[in-house]
Write an enzyme that holds these catalytic residues in place. Structure first.
Site, PDB file in Angstrom:
ATOM      1  CG  ASP A 131     132.468  42.551 115.006  1.00 29.22           C
ATOM      2  OD1 ASP A 131     131.927  43.455 114.355  1.00 29.22           O
ATOM      3  OD2 ASP A 131     133.408  42.724 115.803  1.00 29.22           O
ATOM      4  NE  ARG A 132     132.625  35.795 109.662  1.00 33.73           N
ATOM      5  CZ  ARG A 132     133.510  35.650 108.680  1.00 33.73           C
ATOM      6  NH1 ARG A 132     133.099  35.518 107.427  1.00 33.73           N
ATOM      7  NH2 ARG A 132     134.808  35.676 108.937  1.00 33.73           N
TER       8      ARG A 132
END
Length: 302
Positions: free
Chosen positions: A139-140
């Site tokens: 994930d970011r």
């Protein structure tokens, strides 16, 4: 052309057509969906409708998604923290806030842009021009180790290991609450949340097998520092599993309802260790990404 078909069930009605599709297909922007509706790429019960149409129970939505015209992805001189590299693979330490691959709204500043510059075009092409070299992602706002494949042979070899669950993946996380047991396993299927399509959830109906093993490293007043080892690799797996047992990740704005008094930017989750059989030699390679500064500082505060 990809076609998306869905029948509206109880509890999903009385929502705008464009908003519902945006929740169901979060990778598409609301403006793009509205454009498709205007161009009659969306029908409800066989008829075109306006974006503001309010859905009813048993309505059948058919969305004929036009073939994406992929923009050329540019190599960008963005600094990378390289943990391991040879002619087949590259392992980088992804920083917080960096998106892994380009997508609508994120065509610049991604890990792919940086890797394209670093590798000078020597990347696997199996995932297409939008995801060169990318065989898995995080994930970011998750930091840590990520494998990049420089050729198709390496890509296929690493992808096979991911499918067979033979890659070692150990994460560090800080969760809310005190976990009593020193070790534990969460074995619960994960699928798209039927009530909110942008989220994942423990879902026995449409979920896929998901297994997370955790070990307590340290207990604090209201928090627990843990290591999680993935047996499978579902989207948001650790975040969903820890939330489902009552210990959501500190800083997680999607799966945690508790207040973050530390004003963090996303969840405290770090992909610390990744281990795999080298695509060419077959020898086991294990790489460790050190805890990021913000994580170390938070542990010191706790």
């Amino acid at each position: 052309m990809e076609q998306f078909t869905y029948q509206i069930g109880l509890g999903e009605d009385d929502e705008r057509l464009d908003k519902w599709i945006n929740n169901a297909l979060p990778d598409l922007s609301r403006s793009y969906i509205q454009k498709c509706i205007k161009e009659n790429a969306v029908s409800v019960n066989g008829n075109p409708q306006k974006a503001s149409y309010r859905l009813k129970v048993d309505d059948e939505i058919v969305f004929s998604i036009p073939e994406a015209v992929e923009p050329p992805i540019q190599a960008e001189d963005i600094p990378l923290c390289v943990l391991y590299e040879d002619e087949d693979v590259l392992v980088v330490d992804k920083p917080k806030g960096m998106v892994v691959h380009p997508a609508p709204g994120h065509y610049h500043g991604t890990l792919v842009n940086a890797v394209m510059y670093h590798c000078k075009g020597c990347l696997s092409g199996i995932n297409g021009v939008m995801r060169p070299g990318i065989v898995h992602r995080i994930d970011r706002d998750t930091t840590g180790s990520l494998i990049i494949c420089k050729n198709d042979h390496s890509h296929n070899a690493v992808a096979a290991q991911l499918k067979e669950h033979t890659i070692t993946r150990k994460y560090r996380a800080i969760v809310h609450g005190v976990i009593d047991q020193d070790t534990g396993t969460v074995d619960a299927p994960i699928g798209r949340d039927p009530k909110e399509r942008k989220r994942m959830a423990v879902n026995a109906a449409n979920g896929k097998c998901a297994v997370t093993h955790y070990t307590v490293l340290q207990r604090f007043g209201s928090y627990t520092y843990i290591e999680c080892q993935l047996e499978t690799g579902r989207t948001h797996q650790i975040r969903v599993h820890m939330a489902c047992i009552g210990h959501p990740l500190l800083g997680d704005t999607v799966y945690c309802r508790q207040k973050d008094k530390f004003h963090l930017e996303g969840q405290t989750l770090h992909a610390m260790v990744i281990g795999f059989a080298h695509p060419s030699t077959g020898e086991y390679v294990e790489v460790t990404a050190p805890l990021p500064e913000y994580f170390e500082h938070l542990l010191h505060i706790l």
